[in-house]
Design an enzyme around this catalytic site. Structure first.
Site, short mmCIF file in Angstrom:
data_model
loop_
_atom_site.label_atom_id
_atom_site.label_comp_id
_atom_site.label_asym_id
_atom_site.label_seq_id
_atom_site.Cartn_x
_atom_site.Cartn_y
_atom_site.Cartn_z
N VAL A 255 105.43 32.07 63.49
CA VAL A 255 104.81 31.40 64.38
C VAL A 255 104.01 30.54 63.73
O VAL A 255 103.78 29.47 64.47
CB VAL A 255 105.12 31.59 65.98
CG1 VAL A 255 106.24 32.03 66.52
CG2 VAL A 255 103.61 32.52 65.87
N TYR A 256 103.01 30.99 62.97
CA TYR A 256 101.98 29.89 62.56
C TYR A 256 102.80 28.63 61.29
O TYR A 256 103.51 28.99 60.54
CB TYR A 256 101.20 31.01 61.40
CG TYR A 256 100.61 31.61 62.41
CD1 TYR A 256 100.48 32.37 63.36
CD2 TYR A 256 99.77 33.09 60.79
CE1 TYR A 256 99.63 33.02 64.04
CE2 TYR A 256 99.25 33.36 61.36
CZ TYR A 256 98.63 34.13 62.91
OH TYR A 256 97.80 34.83 63.28
N ALA A 257 102.63 27.81 62.61
CA ALA A 257 103.19 26.21 61.40
C ALA A 257 105.09 26.29 61.11
O ALA A 257 105.21 25.91 60.85
CB ALA A 257 102.48 26.11 60.47
N LYS A 258 105.42 27.23 62.83
CA LYS A 258 106.83 27.05 62.76
C LYS A 258 106.72 27.52 61.63
O LYS A 258 108.39 27.57 61.14
CB LYS A 258 107.21 25.90 63.18
CG LYS A 258 106.93 25.08 65.04
CD LYS A 258 107.12 24.18 64.82
CE LYS A 258 106.90 23.75 66.36
NZ LYS A 258 107.36 22.41 66.35
#
Length: 349
Positions: free
Chosen positions: A58-61
Site C-alpha cells: 500500500v505504500y504509494a499504492k
C-alpha cells in the site's frame, strides 16, 4: 557507521543489517521523496553495506514496490538483499471486502501483486501488516506456511497486533511442526514504550526478532517541534504531514525530549542519532526501520551506529521515559518476590 555488523532475525537463519531501510517515502513526492531522491537513498544504503529493505503493497499504492523492483533489477542485487513487504490493507474495489484483510483469498491476491511489482519470484520476509480483528490465527498461520512451502516467501512476520496473537501463532507452529513467524514489527521509541509490557517479553520467549517502526516518533525526537506547536498537526514542518498529528505533544513527551537534549549535548551528537542509539541497544531489538526523505537524513540515521552511550546516559533516558504503572505489573516488585519466597529474593535464569 557499520551496516555490515549483521545479525540473524529472531530465531532464524535470515541474516539482516542492524538498520533496515524503510521505503514508505518512496513514490510519494508530495510528502516523501521524489523518484530521483528515492533512488539515491536506496543506492547509498546498499553501498554502505545495508541489505534489509522494507516496503508494503500500500505504500504509494504500489509505487514503492515498483521503484524498489527496478533498483534491484538494475544492479542485479536480488540474491544480496533481504526484501520485505506487507499485506493486509485493502487493495481493490471499495465494495469488495475480500480485497483486504488477512484471509487466504486476499493474501494470495496481495502476494501476486507484490511479486509482480517487485519483479521477483519470491519475498524474503512477508509481513502481516496489521491484525484485522477477524481472521483466525490458524488460517493466517496455515496460509503463510503454504506460501513458504510453495517457494513464494522464505519467512514471515507480524506487524501491529496483540502480543497474545503472536504467542498463539508461535505455539501452534511449534505444536504442529509448521513454519513459524520470525519477527514482529511494532512502534517503539523513547516516547512509545508500550511494547515493553507484553510484546518484548513475548518476542523473547517465542524467538521473534523485533523491528521497531517510527523510532523517531514521526520526527518528534528529531527536535523539529516546539511546545508552541502543541496545538498544531505539524503540517509542513517535516516537509510533509506528521502521521501522528499532535498526539505526541504531551507534557511527558516534552520532558523526554528535554532529557534527550541533555544526553545529545553530552555526546555531541544530533538528537536523531542518540534516540536511534537508544532503540538499537534495547534487548530483543534486531533492526530498527528507518525511512528518509532526503539523502542527508539517511546518512544522519546510519551514523547512530557509531554511538555508545554510557550506563548513566541510558539511565537518564530510561527514567525520563519510563512507562506509567499498569496492572498487574505494579504487583511484580522485589518486595512481593521476597514475600512469595519467605523473605528470600529469588531471580529467574
Amino acid at each position: 557507521m557499520n551496516l555490515t555488523a549483521f545479525r540473524t532475525l529472531g530465531r532464524s537463519g535470515l541474516i539482516v543489517s542492524p538498520i533496515a531501510l524503510g521505503t514508505m517515502t518512496f513514490g510519494t513526492p508530495r510528502w516523501g521523496a521524489p523518484d530521483e531522491v528515492a533512488e539515491s537513498i536506496f543506492h547509498a544504503y546498499v553501498d554502505a553495506g545495508g541489505n534489509f529493505i522494507d516496503t508494503a503493497d500500500v505504500y504509494a499504492k504500489g509505487r514503492s514496490e515498483e521503484l524498489i523492483g527496478g533498483y534491484v533489477r538494475d544492479r542485479s542485487l536480488r540474491d544480496q538483499l533481504v526484501l520485505a513487504t506487507k499485506f493486509s490493507f485493502h487493495g481493490g474495489e471499495p465494495s469488495n471486502p475480500n480485497a483486504g484483510g488477512n484471509g487466504r483469498k486476499n493474501m494470495y491476491r496481495a502476494i501476486e501483486g507484490s511479486l509482480r511489482r517487485l519483479q521477483t519470484d519470491y519475498i524474503d520476509l512477508y509481513w502481516m501488516h496489521v491484525w484485522d480483528l477477524v481472521t483466525p490465527v490458524e488460517e493466517v498461520l496455515q496460509s503463510l506456511g503454504d506460501l513458504v512451502r510453495a517457494g513464494k516467501i522464505r519467512y514471515f512476520g507480524f506487524s501491529d497486533l496483540p502480543a497474545w496473537y503472536a504467542t498463539k501463532a508461535v505455539t501452534l507452529a511449534s505444536a504442529h511442526n509448521l513454519p513459524a513467524p520470525i519477527a514482529l514489527q511494532l512502534e517503539y521509541s523513547l516516547v512509545e514504550r508500550s511494547i515493553e509490557r507484553e510484546h518484548l517479553p513475548a518476542a523473547r520467549d517465542g524467538g521473534l526478532g523485533v523491528c521497531p517502526w517510527s523510532p523517531l516518533a514521526g520526527g518528534f525526537l528529531a527536535g523539529k517541534y516546539q511546545r508552541a506547536d502543541a496545538g498544531a498537526t505539524g503540517e509542513g514542518r517535516l516537509g510533509g504531514s506528521n502521521p501522528f498529528g499532535n498526539t505526541k505533544f504531551t507534557e511527558r513527551n516534552w520532558r523526554v525530549l528535554d532529557t534527550l537534549r541533555i544526553v545529545a549535548a553530552q555526546v555531541d551528537r544530533p538528537l536523531v542519532q542518540v534516540a536511534l542509539a537508544w532503540v538499537s541497544a534495547q534487548s530483543g531489538v534486531t533492526s530498527p526501520i528507518l525511512g528518509a526523505g532526503k539523502l542527508e537524513q539517511l546518512h544522519d540515521n546510519l551514523s547512530s551506529l557509531e554511538i555508545r552511550l554510557t550506563p548513566e546516559q541510558f539511565q537518564m533516558l530510561d527514567e525520563s521515559s519510563a512507562l506509567d504503572p499498569a496492572f498487574p505489573y505494579g504487583i511484580f516488585t522485589s518486595e512481593v518476590n521476597r514475600s512469595i519466597f519467605g523473605g528470600v529474593s529469588v531471580q529467574g535464569w
